[in-house]
Design an enzyme around this catalytic site. Structure first.
Site, PDB file in Angstrom:
ATOM      1  NE  ARG A 107       1.472 -14.734  -8.045  1.00  0.00           N
ATOM      2  CZ  ARG A 107       1.667 -13.929  -8.971  1.00  0.00           C
ATOM      3  NH1 ARG A 107       1.495 -14.555 -10.102  1.00  0.00           N
ATOM      4  NH2 ARG A 107       2.138 -12.939  -8.943  1.00  0.00           N
ATOM      5  CD  GLU A 130      -2.805 -10.095 -15.806  1.00  0.00           C
ATOM      6  OE1 GLU A 130      -2.323 -11.245 -16.089  1.00  0.00           O
ATOM      7  OE2 GLU A 130      -4.207  -9.971 -15.631  1.00  0.00           O
TER       8      GLU A 130
END
Length: 501
Positions: free
Chosen positions: A6, A136
């Protein structure tokens, strides 16, 4: 958790085909034995979806479906439906870990973002999908807006989120900051499982990962060869050995397969491993200085816990102007060759001369240097080129016509190829197949170098690596003509090959 498939695929120029993703996933799950595997981002493409389905089917078949995870977004039902349709049971939900990202990228207030997250969690529960949550830009958030993070966490710790994953998204922290931020998170939320996700912009990904572990991180995110966005992520091999050797941490990783997965990812990604990359680089178990070889020969004085056998490799002693007699002696010893002191002095002098000319001297070259210096026939020249002709013409395939002597018998063959050297090798292969009924080593790597200056008559050095079963043979040819240099390297390889047979 390995994120090669990923985050690693976000390396510039890297895109794995579905079957390549499956092959990498299989090795990581069963041979390397990582605990978790992040294999894709949701909703990227149909090819990505097919890859995730293949990996999930394989994981189900071997009884490891819980290892597979997919990054998904706070987008209502879309990511979750995509992941569910792939047969995956885990979503790594990407939420915003800094107020700036929340307000400027999403254009939402913290409470609006929390509401969206809660709706995604509710839908995931209905689908039976387990949720891990990325915050994030968490490191920026802890620097600039910690109250925003605490506001999110105060709500989300009461939900079924399994893991909270804390990324240094921009790679901006140092170990002292990681310690400070993690201590604050652990003090406030002592029972929460935290992962740390490092980026390497300041070359601190490994150090920051270790700092996180020391302060209570329960999981670390890594990639094979440190692949990833911009400067990459924390490399799997480096994190593993430092955890084990420096902190006595226990993991499930099978270290003797780390080199194997590193080479596989190098091949599929097209991103070459630096020769001095710790653990997996070509040069990391090669001693160059003669004093080091001398110390190793006496009592392994220049060895540490990173012994090559631990990683399925072996120690080598480089040959060149700094190698000295000890390096040469160890290489000769491996090959079963013994020289008198006078002979050793001559060989040492020749290797030093070659090193001064910046020529590569490999272990496979050594018998030929000995043979050249001492003027005897060790090793015996089992393969000799009697004659050859190669030609090329515009609009036609290059042609090679060769005559060789193998173990005292002469053979001839012709062949065309995509280049003069290709035609030459195909003619050789034809001889081995037609007359000897034997397989021929596979070409693994071909490198050409010339001295700087760009003169048309410059010497060309060709270094060719061949694979014969599990063995690698690397030979060198030097000539003003590139094809001739390659042919010389090939004949050296064939003599070594015949000697091995």
């Amino acid at each position: 958790m390995d994120s090669t498939l990923r985050d690693g695929e976000q390396t510039s120029g890297v895109s794995f085909l579905p079957h390549e993703k499956l092959m990498i996933a299989r090795v990581l799950m069963t041979d390397i034995n990582v605990d978790r595997l992040e294999v894709a981002s949701a909703r990227v493409s149909e090819g990505e979806k097919e890859a995730v389905k293949m990996i999930c089917r394989y994981a189900e078949r071997i009884g490891m479906p819980e290892k597979v995870e997919v990054l998904g977004f706070v987008d209502g039902h879309e990511s979750l439906d995509w992941i569910h349709d792939c047969g995956c049971r885990n979503i790594n939900l990407l939420a915003k870990g800094s107020l700036r990202h929340c307000q400027q990228q999403l254009g939402k207030s913290p409470d609006e973002h929390i509401g969206d997250i809660m709706r995604s969690l509710d839908y995931a529960g209905k689908l039976g999908i387990s949720v891990n949550l990325y915050l994030e830009d968490w490191s920026s958030g802890m620097s600039e807006s910690p109250e925003y993070i605490y506001h999110l966490m105060d709500v989300l710790v009461k939900t079924p989120v399994k893991r909270f994953m804390l990324p240094d998204t921009l790679g901006i922290t140092n170990p002292l900051q990681v310690i400070e931020f993690f201590r604050k998170m652990r003090r406030r939320y002592p029972d929460v499982h935290f992962d740390f996700h490092a980026h390497n912009d300041y070359d601190l990904a490994v150090s920051n990962s270790l700092a996180a572990v020391l302060c209570g991180a329960k999981g670390l995110h890594v990639t094979v060869n440190g692949l990833g966005e911009r400067c990459g992520n924390a490399p799997l091999a480096s994190v593993q050995v430092i955890l084990k050797d420096q902190f006595k941490a226990r993991t499930n990783i099978k270290e003797d397969r780390l080199n194997e997965i590193s080479r596989l990812v190098e091949e599929y990604s097209g991103i070459a491993i630096a020769p001095n990359q710790p653990i997996v680089g070509d040069n990391v178990f090669t001693q160059v200085a003669g004093v080091h070889a001398d110390g190793d020969n006496k009592d392994n004085l220049y060895c540490n816990a990173l012994v090559p056998e631990r990683f399925g490799r072996s120690r080598e002693y480089a040959l060149g102007k700094t190698s000295g007699k000890a390096n040469i002696a160890l290489n000769l010893q491996k090959m079963g060759l013994e020289l008198t002191p006078e002979q050793m002095a001559k060989v040492t002098k020749r290797i030093t001369e070659l090193g001064d000319r910046k020529e590569i001297v490999t272990q496979d070259d050594l018998p030929y240097i000995v043979n050249d210096v001492l003027k005897h026939t060790t090793p015996e020249e089992k393969v000799r080129l009697i004659s050859y002709m190669v030609s090329s013409a515009y609009g036609l395939k290059p042609l090679a016509s060769i005559k060789v002597e193998i173990n005292g018998r002469q053979y001839e063959a012709d062949s065309t190829g995509d280049g003069q050297y290709d035609a030459f090798v195909k003619a050789l292969r034809k001889i081995y197949k037609t007359y000897l009924d034997r397989t021929f080593p596979i070409l693994a790597n071909y490198a050409v170098t010339i001295p700087p200056g760009g003169r048309t008559d410059a010497l060309v050095q060709t270094v060719i690596t061949w694979r014969n079963g599990n063995k690698l043979i690397r030979t060198r040819g030097l000539d003003a003509d590139q094809t001739e240099a390659a042919i010389k390297a090939t004949l050296r390889m064939l003599n070594i090959f015949e000697e091995q047979q």
